[in-house]
Every structure is written in C-alpha cells, then in structure tokens.
Design an enzyme around this catalytic site. Sequence first.
Site, mmCIF file in Angstrom:
data_model
loop_
_atom_site.group_PDB
_atom_site.id
_atom_site.type_symbol
_atom_site.label_atom_id
_atom_site.label_comp_id
_atom_site.label_asym_id
_atom_site.label_seq_id
_atom_site.Cartn_x
_atom_site.Cartn_y
_atom_site.Cartn_z
ATOM 1 N N GLY A 93 0.774 -1.240 0.000
ATOM 2 C CA GLY A 93 0.000 0.000 0.000
ATOM 3 C C GLY A 93 0.802 1.285 0.000
ATOM 4 N N ARG A 129 -5.482 0.726 -6.304
ATOM 5 C CA ARG A 129 -4.196 1.253 -5.822
ATOM 6 C C ARG A 129 -3.618 2.332 -6.730
ATOM 7 N NH1 ARG A 129 -2.312 -2.065 -1.741
ATOM 8 N NH2 ARG A 129 -2.611 -4.292 -2.003
ATOM 9 N N ASP A 132 -4.736 1.981 10.944
ATOM 10 C CA ASP A 132 -6.159 1.778 11.252
ATOM 11 C C ASP A 132 -6.255 1.369 12.729
ATOM 12 O OD1 ASP A 132 -8.829 1.072 11.187
ATOM 13 O OD2 ASP A 132 -8.663 -0.419 9.615
ATOM 14 N N PHE A 186 -13.801 3.364 5.065
ATOM 15 C CA PHE A 186 -12.890 2.602 4.207
ATOM 16 C C PHE A 186 -12.551 3.424 2.965
ATOM 17 C CE2 PHE A 186 -11.589 -0.609 1.140
ATOM 18 C CZ PHE A 186 -10.664 -1.309 1.899
ATOM 19 N N VAL A 187 -11.241 3.609 2.744
ATOM 20 C CA VAL A 187 -10.799 4.437 1.617
ATOM 21 C C VAL A 187 -9.927 3.635 0.642
ATOM 22 C CG1 VAL A 187 -10.950 6.649 2.835
ATOM 23 C CG2 VAL A 187 -8.842 5.304 3.010
ATOM 24 N N ASP A 195 -5.999 -0.265 -1.492
ATOM 25 C CA ASP A 195 -6.819 -1.094 -2.369
ATOM 26 C C ASP A 195 -8.093 -1.592 -1.706
ATOM 27 O OD1 ASP A 195 -5.350 -2.939 -0.594
ATOM 28 O OD2 ASP A 195 -6.239 -4.497 -1.839
ATOM 29 N N GLU A 251 4.175 3.946 6.258
ATOM 30 C CA GLU A 251 2.892 3.247 6.128
ATOM 31 C C GLU A 251 1.905 4.083 5.334
ATOM 32 O OE1 GLU A 251 1.289 0.617 6.394
ATOM 33 O OE2 GLU A 251 1.678 -0.530 8.208
ATOM 34 N N ASP A 252 1.035 3.418 4.592
ATOM 35 C CA ASP A 252 -0.032 4.131 3.882
ATOM 36 C C ASP A 252 -1.099 4.621 4.849
ATOM 37 O OD1 ASP A 252 -0.757 1.534 4.520
ATOM 38 O OD2 ASP A 252 -1.561 1.036 2.552
ATOM 39 N N LYS A 279 -6.525 6.728 11.296
ATOM 40 C CA LYS A 279 -7.924 6.731 11.725
ATOM 41 C C LYS A 279 -7.940 6.754 13.257
ATOM 42 C CE LYS A 279 -9.508 3.789 7.880
ATOM 43 N NZ LYS A 279 -10.070 2.458 7.538
HETATM 44 P P1 IMP Z 1 -4.115 -1.942 11.024
HETATM 45 O O1 IMP Z 1 -3.222 -3.078 11.372
HETATM 46 O O2 IMP Z 1 -5.531 -2.178 11.457
HETATM 47 O O3 IMP Z 1 -3.619 -0.585 11.494
HETATM 48 O O4 IMP Z 1 -4.240 -1.902 9.456
HETATM 49 C C1 IMP Z 1 -3.207 -1.490 8.644
HETATM 50 C C2 IMP Z 1 -3.357 -1.973 7.217
HETATM 51 O O5 IMP Z 1 -4.727 -2.255 6.876
HETATM 52 C C3 IMP Z 1 -2.932 -0.879 6.265
HETATM 53 O O6 IMP Z 1 -1.549 -0.905 6.002
HETATM 54 C C4 IMP Z 1 -3.778 -1.159 5.032
HETATM 55 O O7 IMP Z 1 -3.146 -2.096 4.209
HETATM 56 C C5 IMP Z 1 -5.055 -1.775 5.591
HETATM 57 N N1 IMP Z 1 -6.145 -0.778 5.701
HETATM 58 C C6 IMP Z 1 -6.618 -0.213 6.842
HETATM 59 N N2 IMP Z 1 -7.609 0.659 6.570
HETATM 60 C C7 IMP Z 1 -7.759 0.638 5.226
HETATM 61 C C8 IMP Z 1 -8.629 1.366 4.322
HETATM 62 O O8 IMP Z 1 -9.462 2.220 4.697
HETATM 63 N N3 IMP Z 1 -8.483 1.075 2.997
HETATM 64 C C9 IMP Z 1 -7.580 0.178 2.521
HETATM 65 N N4 IMP Z 1 -6.749 -0.518 3.327
HETATM 66 C C10 IMP Z 1 -6.846 -0.274 4.670
#
Ligand code: IMP
Length: 178
Positions: free
Chosen positions: A48, A168, A106, A155-156, A162, A102-103, A134
């Site tokens: 990402g 992407r 979450d 969700f974006v 993606d 990181e992209d 977020k």
């Molecule tokens: P976390 O471990 O919950 O913080 O999630 C991190 C990963 O989940 C990111 O690096 C993304 O690949 C994916 N992700 C989280 N939110 C989104 C979203 O809104 N759109 C797309 N991918 C997401």
Amino acid sequence: MQRVILKDKTFVPYITSDKILESVKHMAQKINLDLEKEMPLFLVILNGSFMFAADLLKEVTIPCEISFIKLASYHGTSSTGTVTEMIGLTEEIKGRTVVVVEDIVDTGVTLEKLAILLAKKEVKQMKVASFLLKPDAYKKSIVVDYVGMEIPNAFVVGYGLDYDGLGRNMKDIFVLDK
Ligand code: IMP
C-alpha cells in the site's frame, strides 16, 4: 472527480491529489528537520505505501537509505489482526534510526507487530510516518510521529490503498459510498 466502482462497491471522491501532495510535502519537511543527523533507514511497507513513499522520499533531502518489506495483515474491508513476518529486509538495522513508512494506520495491529519485530533487531529508535491515520479506530499506544491526514473510521481506496487488490493506481483518494 467521478465516483468509481470497484467490484461490488462504489466509492466517492474524498481527498484530491493536490491536497495529498501538499500534506506529504509538510511531512517531509518535518522529517528533514528532525532526522538530519540520523542517516535514517526508511522501511517502506508494501504494497500500500509505494505511492506515498515515492512522493515522500522525493521531498526528503537528508542522507538516508530506503528499503522495502512486506507484511500481511488485512483482507477485504476489516482487519484480521493477524500479521506474519517481515519479508525482504536485507539491511543491518541494529543501532539505526528506522522510519516506518505506512499508507494508513487503522487499528494499529500491524504497527505494533512491526514495533516488536524491530525491537528484537535492536534498532536505535523507530519513527513512524503514515499518510493516513484513523484516530477512532486506533487502539495502540505507539506514537505515529508523522501523519499526513487524520480521517474518520471509513474505508478508503486510491493512492496505493486497495479494495480486494483494486484501486491502488488512483492518484486521488476515494471513500466507500454509504
Ligand atoms: P491496522 O493493522 O488495522 O492498522 O491496518 C493497517 C493496514 O490495513 C494498512 O496498512 C492497510 O493495508 C489496511 N487498511 C486499513 N484501513 C484501510 C482502508 O481504509 N483502505 C484500505 N486498506 C486499509
């Protein structure tokens, strides 16, 4: 900007490319000031972050190295909370300042697992640069040092992010239509 359909879902325009690039520039300026003497290693988390990393690192002017790694933790539109190992790290990172690129952060599950892996390798310090955060979903205590934009719990897609592998390549960010 038009709405886009990816598989079974519709996404509407959310953040324009111009706004994205403006905030990425600010992030790079802060990094340039903070880490000038550190010779940091930027650790780009694939897939990402590829687009964000390219834009960010074009604006990073301090001496640095860049490496790309892969982790897996996410399927569809909700976090699974499972993370496998780091794949692709060849650099010696002991004693170094590592900037995780990181992209989006979450829940923070991915970041926490990564922090544990990096601590095991005895890095000097871990900094985190995430284009999106977020805050309502984030449940961890690791500081995200550089944030492009905070967004609500939606969700974006686009700008590297993606939905089931699609979206992407879009230069703007879109949000799931309710
Ligand atoms: P976390 O471990 O919950 O913080 O999630 C991190 C990963 O989940 C990111 O690096 C993304 O690949 C994916 N992700 C989280 N939110 C989104 C979203 O809104 N759109 C797309 N991918 C997401």
